[in-house]
Design a protein around this motif. Structure first.
Motif, short mmCIF file in Angstrom:
data_model
loop_
_atom_site.label_atom_id
_atom_site.label_comp_id
_atom_site.label_asym_id
_atom_site.label_seq_id
_atom_site.Cartn_x
_atom_site.Cartn_y
_atom_site.Cartn_z
N HIS A 127 23.34 -7.04 22.21
CA HIS A 127 23.57 -8.34 22.87
C HIS A 127 23.84 -8.16 24.36
CE1 HIS A 127 23.23 -11.18 19.61
NE2 HIS A 127 24.06 -10.47 18.86
N LYS A 139 21.03 -5.61 8.11
CA LYS A 139 22.49 -5.56 7.94
C LYS A 139 22.92 -6.39 6.73
CE LYS A 139 22.60 -5.86 12.98
NZ LYS A 139 22.69 -4.46 13.41
N ASP A 141 17.13 -9.98 16.15
CA ASP A 141 18.40 -10.55 15.65
C ASP A 141 18.13 -11.60 14.57
OD1 ASP A 141 21.14 -10.85 15.39
OD2 ASP A 141 21.35 -12.25 17.07
N HIS A 159 19.42 -9.57 10.37
CA HIS A 159 20.37 -9.98 9.31
C HIS A 159 19.56 -10.75 8.26
CE1 HIS A 159 23.99 -9.55 12.09
NE2 HIS A 159 23.05 -9.75 13.00
N HIS A 216 17.44 -4.72 14.82
CA HIS A 216 18.64 -5.56 14.63
C HIS A 216 18.24 -6.84 13.88
CE1 HIS A 216 22.58 -7.25 16.56
NE2 HIS A 216 22.20 -8.07 15.59
N HIS A 250 27.87 -4.97 17.75
CA HIS A 250 27.60 -6.23 18.45
C HIS A 250 28.62 -6.27 19.59
CE1 HIS A 250 25.42 -7.22 14.84
NE2 HIS A 250 25.15 -8.44 15.24
ZN LIG Z 1 23.39 -9.64 15.03
#
Ligand SMILES: [Zn+2]
Length: 399
Positions: free
Chosen positions: A256, A132, A308, A65, A63, A233
């Motif tokens: 999460h 992502k 994350d 970004h 996960h 998410h």
């Molecule tokens: Zn995220």
């Protein structure tokens, strides 16, 4: 002619699979053409000496970004002076500020930024990441983000699994008619992304103020029709029924879960959805609302760990640090945390037969540590004594 390398003089090899963590003392791994050919058989091939130290599988960070232009250190500074993440977002910061940066950046500029970031993942022992899109929020900028991921994936040794996340936030131009943005995602973005073949997964920020359960169901179902696998998410700030939907729709992962309900837990258990926990976000935001990891694991949910990594709420790229947080604040045992950061995170990407474990026929993605045993990973909380990182049988860090 095949290319054979031997990883020799391993003090202890740790690897996780469905049954938990296995360890092999004083062993050797033989790699042929980038894959694990044997464990424990010595031969005469050229070898890398581990000096009696520990070897593990490379981490899988399921996960992240990582496609954005500038960092958001200014917001970090605002938080230190007392504003909350939600307040900063309401004042034009947060995801929306990264959207402006991404839209204005060229593909080449974004490629250079992403290359630096994936170098750092490798240095920390992460050999596969999920990445992502989601800071573009218009068709061209989402396609640009996915094209950047695709190009770096092809030219860099790390493996990147691409996820489309047009449903990361409602862009400012759709503030007064968010339903039209959801139409754009479903009618234009998903069909085009599917046609170009630049994403494997489709992710939605299912949360109050972002995308509700009905929007999320529609976006994920449209993705499924176009061959994009669902992940979510879910229940980060409040319980919005997101985890229930993750079960209903057969998501690969619900991520999460800090505010997950009893019914949400039941839904994940009954539908074999992996719960991906991101303690770095809680830590980075200076909060103490960690996901109820013990309860999730004891209920029978397979838990994965990821960073994350993003510019606003988790400027963290180190899986060893995430393992430390999981052990300290979520009461995972070191074996559970290690399995969550390797095998389970690979499983949340459908890759458990290729990466995340050291088994015959799998990719030779390995960390040769300057450490002796698993507990040393969280114990060395702020540095990561790594001798070498090996990806597809090649040394990519620590000559
Ligand atoms: Zn995220």
């Amino acid at each position: 002619m095949s290319n054979i390398i031997q990883i020799d003089n391993i003090g202890c090899l740790y690897t996780a699979n469905e049954d938990g963590v296995q360890s092999y003392k004083n062993t050797t791994i033989t790699i042929e053409d980038g894959l694990i050919r044997s464990i424990g058989e010595k031969n005469e091939d050229k070898s890398i000496d581990c000096n009696g130290k520990m070897v593990t599988a490379g981490f899988v960070d399921s996960h992240t970004h990582p496609v954005f232009f500038e960092n958001r250190a200014n917001e970090y500074s605002m938080r230190l002076s007392g504003l909350t993440y939600e307040e900063i977002a309401r004042n034009g910061g947060g995801i929306i500020s990264s959207v402006n940066g991404l839209r204005n950046a060229s593909e080449d500029e974004l490629i250079a930024k992403l290359e630096d970031r994936v170098d750092r993942f490798l240095q920390n022992g992460t050999t596969t990441i999920e990445a992502k899109s989601g800071y573009g929020l218009d068709t061209d900028s989402e396609l640009k983000s996915l094209s950047v991921i695709d190009q770096v994936n092809q030219n860099h040794s790390i493996d990147i699994i691409p996820t489309f996340m047009g449903a990361h936030a409602i862009p400012i131009e759709y503030k007064n008619n968010p339903e039209n943005y959801i139409d754009l995602i479903c009618d234009e973005m998903i069909p085009e992304i599917s046609k170009q073949g630049v994403a494997l997964f489709n992710d939605v920020f299912c949360e109050e103020g972002y995308f509700n359960v009905d929007d999320t169901r529609r976006i994920l179902n449209t993705g499924i029709e176009y061959g994009l696998k669902p992940r979510m998410h879910a229940d980060e700030f409040v319980d919005s029924g997101a985890a229930e939907l993750a079960g209903e729709i057969g998501a690969f992962s619900a991520d999460h879960l800090m505010a997950i309900s009893e019914r949400g837990i039941e839904s994940l258990v009954n539908n074999n959805v992996i719960g991906t926990l991101l303690p770095g976000t809680t830590f980075f935001l200076g909060k103490n609302t960690y996901a109820p990891a013990r309860k999730l694991i004891d209920s029978g949910i397979d838990v994965a760990l990821a960073t994350d990594f993003n510019p606003g709420s988790s400027n963290i790229q180190s899986m060893p640090f995430i393992i430390s947080l999981a052990c300290l604040f979520m009461e995972l045992t070191v074996e559970e945390a290690f399995k969550a950061a390797t095998y389970n995170s690979a499983k949340s990407l459908g890759l458990e037969n290729k990466v995340g474990s050291v088994e015959l026929g799998m990719k030779a993605d390995l960390i040769i540590w300057d450490l002796d045993s698993l507990i040393d990973i969280p114990y060395y909380i702020s540095n990561h004594p790594i001798q070498k990182v090996i990806k597809n049988g090649k040394i990519v860090f620590g000559a």
